[in-house]
Design a protein around this motif. Structure first.
Motif, PDB file in Angstrom:
ATOM      1  N   SER A 204       0.890  -1.255   0.012  1.00 39.69           N
ATOM      2  CA  SER A 204       0.042   0.178  -0.040  1.00 39.69           C
ATOM      3  C   SER A 204       0.917   1.200  -0.061  1.00 39.69           C
ATOM      4  O   SER A 204       1.978   1.183   0.537  1.00 39.69           O
ATOM      5  CB  SER A 204      -0.872  -0.079   1.254  1.00 39.69           C
ATOM      6  N   ASN A 205       0.428   2.231  -0.693  1.00 39.37           N
ATOM      7  CA  ASN A 205       0.989   3.580  -0.506  1.00 39.37           C
ATOM      8  C   ASN A 205       0.212   4.214   0.602  1.00 39.37           C
ATOM      9  O   ASN A 205      -0.849   4.545   0.440  1.00 39.37           O
ATOM     10  CB  ASN A 205       0.861   4.237  -1.808  1.00 39.37           C
ATOM     11  N   ILE A 206       1.319   4.914   1.320  1.00 36.15           N
ATOM     12  CA  ILE A 206       0.594   5.483   2.568  1.00 36.15           C
ATOM     13  C   ILE A 206       1.225   6.803   2.987  1.00 36.15           C
ATOM     14  O   ILE A 206       2.204   7.136   2.659  1.00 36.15           O
ATOM     15  CB  ILE A 206       0.634   4.599   3.811  1.00 36.15           C
ATOM     16  N   LEU A 207       0.276   7.609   3.779  1.00 38.58           N
ATOM     17  CA  LEU A 207       0.778   8.916   4.275  1.00 38.58           C
ATOM     18  C   LEU A 207       1.049   8.714   5.361  1.00 38.58           C
ATOM     19  O   LEU A 207       0.270   8.047   6.249  1.00 38.58           O
ATOM     20  CB  LEU A 207      -0.046  10.080   3.935  1.00 38.58           C
ATOM     21  N   ALA A 208       2.355   8.860   6.049  1.00 42.53           N
ATOM     22  CA  ALA A 208       2.722   8.628   7.493  1.00 42.53           C
ATOM     23  C   ALA A 208       3.587   9.942   7.982  1.00 42.53           C
ATOM     24  O   ALA A 208       4.216  10.617   7.263  1.00 42.53           O
ATOM     25  CB  ALA A 208       3.333   7.551   7.530  1.00 42.53           C
ATOM     26  N   LYS A 209       3.851   9.903   9.167  1.00 42.95           N
ATOM     27  CA  LYS A 209       4.592  10.835   9.785  1.00 42.95           C
ATOM     28  C   LYS A 209       5.659  10.167  10.639  1.00 42.95           C
ATOM     29  O   LYS A 209       5.560   9.105  11.335  1.00 42.95           O
ATOM     30  CB  LYS A 209       3.621  11.691  10.848  1.00 42.95           C
ATOM     31  N   GLU A 210       6.937  10.508  10.175  1.00 44.51           N
ATOM     32  CA  GLU A 210       8.005   9.685  10.562  1.00 44.51           C
ATOM     33  C   GLU A 210       9.221  10.815  10.990  1.00 44.51           C
ATOM     34  O   GLU A 210       9.679  11.626  10.303  1.00 44.51           O
ATOM     35  CB  GLU A 210       8.829   9.204   9.473  1.00 44.51           C
ATOM     36  N   ASN A 211       9.393  10.821  12.346  1.00 47.84           N
ATOM     37  CA  ASN A 211      10.332  11.967  13.069  1.00 47.84           C
ATOM     38  C   ASN A 211      10.185  13.251  12.555  1.00 47.84           C
ATOM     39  O   ASN A 211      10.892  13.987  11.975  1.00 47.84           O
ATOM     40  CB  ASN A 211      11.873  11.645  12.434  1.00 47.84           C
ATOM     41  N   ASP A 212       8.743  13.558  12.861  1.00 45.68           N
ATOM     42  CA  ASP A 212       8.094  15.070  12.562  1.00 45.68           C
ATOM     43  C   ASP A 212       8.188  15.597  11.430  1.00 45.68           C
ATOM     44  O   ASP A 212       8.200  16.833  10.816  1.00 45.68           O
ATOM     45  CB  ASP A 212       9.150  16.180  13.490  1.00 45.68           C
ATOM     46  N   LYS A 213       8.199  14.516  10.373  1.00 43.79           N
ATOM     47  CA  LYS A 213       8.088  14.924   8.763  1.00 43.79           C
ATOM     48  C   LYS A 213       6.831  14.050   8.267  1.00 43.79           C
ATOM     49  O   LYS A 213       6.970  12.672   8.681  1.00 43.79           O
ATOM     50  CB  LYS A 213       9.746  14.782   8.045  1.00 43.79           C
ATOM     51  N   PHE A 214       6.516  14.373   7.091  1.00 47.41           N
ATOM     52  CA  PHE A 214       5.571  13.689   6.408  1.00 47.41           C
ATOM     53  C   PHE A 214       6.034  13.013   5.417  1.00 47.41           C
ATOM     54  O   PHE A 214       6.974  13.685   4.466  1.00 47.41           O
ATOM     55  CB  PHE A 214       4.338  14.606   6.053  1.00 47.41           C
ATOM     56  N   VAL A 215       5.766  11.433   5.022  1.00 47.87           N
ATOM     57  CA  VAL A 215       6.306  10.933   4.007  1.00 47.87           C
ATOM     58  C   VAL A 215       5.131   9.953   3.404  1.00 47.87           C
ATOM     59  O   VAL A 215       4.186   9.719   4.022  1.00 47.87           O
ATOM     60  CB  VAL A 215       7.352   9.759   4.428  1.00 47.87           C
ATOM     61  N   PHE A 216       5.234  10.014   2.064  1.00 49.54           N
ATOM     62  CA  PHE A 216       4.438   9.147   1.234  1.00 49.54           C
ATOM     63  C   PHE A 216       5.027   8.186   0.618  1.00 49.54           C
ATOM     64  O   PHE A 216       5.814   8.466  -0.461  1.00 49.54           O
ATOM     65  CB  PHE A 216       3.616  10.173   0.223  1.00 49.54           C
ATOM     66  N   HIS A 217       5.018   6.978   1.149  1.00 53.60           N
ATOM     67  CA  HIS A 217       5.923   6.071   0.667  1.00 53.60           C
ATOM     68  C   HIS A 217       5.106   4.596   0.738  1.00 53.60           C
ATOM     69  O   HIS A 217       3.947   4.736   1.287  1.00 53.60           O
ATOM     70  CB  HIS A 217       6.887   5.849   1.554  1.00 53.60           C
ATOM     71  N   ARG A 218       5.813   3.590   0.336  1.00 57.24           N
ATOM     72  CA  ARG A 218       5.014   2.277   0.238  1.00 57.24           C
ATOM     73  C   ARG A 218       5.361   1.411   1.538  1.00 57.24           C
ATOM     74  O   ARG A 218       6.398   1.274   1.842  1.00 57.24           O
ATOM     75  CB  ARG A 218       5.727   1.515  -1.205  1.00 57.24           C
ATOM     76  N   PHE A 219       4.333   0.733   1.775  1.00 57.25           N
ATOM     77  CA  PHE A 219       4.380  -0.325   3.036  1.00 57.25           C
ATOM     78  C   PHE A 219       5.231  -1.544   2.361  1.00 57.25           C
ATOM     79  O   PHE A 219       4.393  -2.336   1.659  1.00 57.25           O
ATOM     80  CB  PHE A 219       2.956  -0.440   3.656  1.00 57.25           C
ATOM     81  N   VAL A 220       6.133  -2.013   3.060  1.00 53.75           N
ATOM     82  CA  VAL A 220       6.881  -2.796   2.273  1.00 53.75           C
ATOM     83  C   VAL A 220       7.117  -4.115   3.134  1.00 53.75           C
ATOM     84  O   VAL A 220       7.779  -5.143   2.771  1.00 53.75           O
ATOM     85  CB  VAL A 220       8.238  -2.645   1.734  1.00 53.75           C
TER      86      VAL A 220
END
Length: 162
Positions: A65-81
């Motif tokens: 799935s392609n997801i929007l997440a927050k990682e270390n106070d930044k937003f990323v749009f990446h694939r759940f692998v």
């Protein structure tokens, strides 16, 4: 002439404010369409394309799935692998090495549709084929890294001759 004198003006807002509004809309149960910036999701999603997001409900997340997440106070749009030690592993399709490790609580939304900027078609990225294609691309990272290195080595003599 525009009816509203501000209609053609571009407003710049911070990422924090932008994603706060995205999250507010998602909490209301609505879907939201955002523009993707950067090249980390190439070749499937390009800079300037848009994706339609649906809030993550906590249900099992399909691999790929392609997801929007927050990682270390930044937003990323990446694939759940994958998952490891209870953490979700994310990777951009265009990244040859980098991965993010996040908690389930960091997942904000799942992409359901992709609107390429240069094509008139819409792609359902939450379908099995789209997720499988992205996972296969991810699994080819080592080969892609080796081919990139070979390409650099092969082009190096050309650069030295000039």
């Amino acid at each position: 002439m525009p009816e509203n004198k501000h209609e053609n003006e571009i407003r710049v807002i911070s990422n924090e404010d932008y994603f706060a509004e995205v999250q507010r809309i998602l909490r209301e149960g609505k879907e939201v369409r955002i523009r993707v910036k950067g090249n980390s999701m190439r070749p499937f999603i390009q800079d300037g394309d848009t994706v339609l997001l649906r809030a993550y409900s906590g249900s099992p997340l399909p691999l790929g799935s392609n997801i929007l997440a927050k990682e270390n106070d930044k937003f990323v749009f990446h694939r759940f692998v994958g998952k490891k030690d209870g953490q979700y592993i994310l990777a951009g399709d265009g990244n040859l090495v980098l991965r993010e490790y996040i908690a389930e609580t960091d997942i904000i939304a799942i992409a359901i549709m992709h609107y390429p900027k240069d094509k008139g078609k819409v792609i359902a990225v939450n379908r099995t084929w789209a997720r499988l294609r992205g996972l296969c691309w991810y699994r080819l990272r080592l080969l892609r890294r080796m081919l990139t290195k070979l390409k650099l080595i092969n082009s190096a003599p050309d650069r030295l001759i000039k």
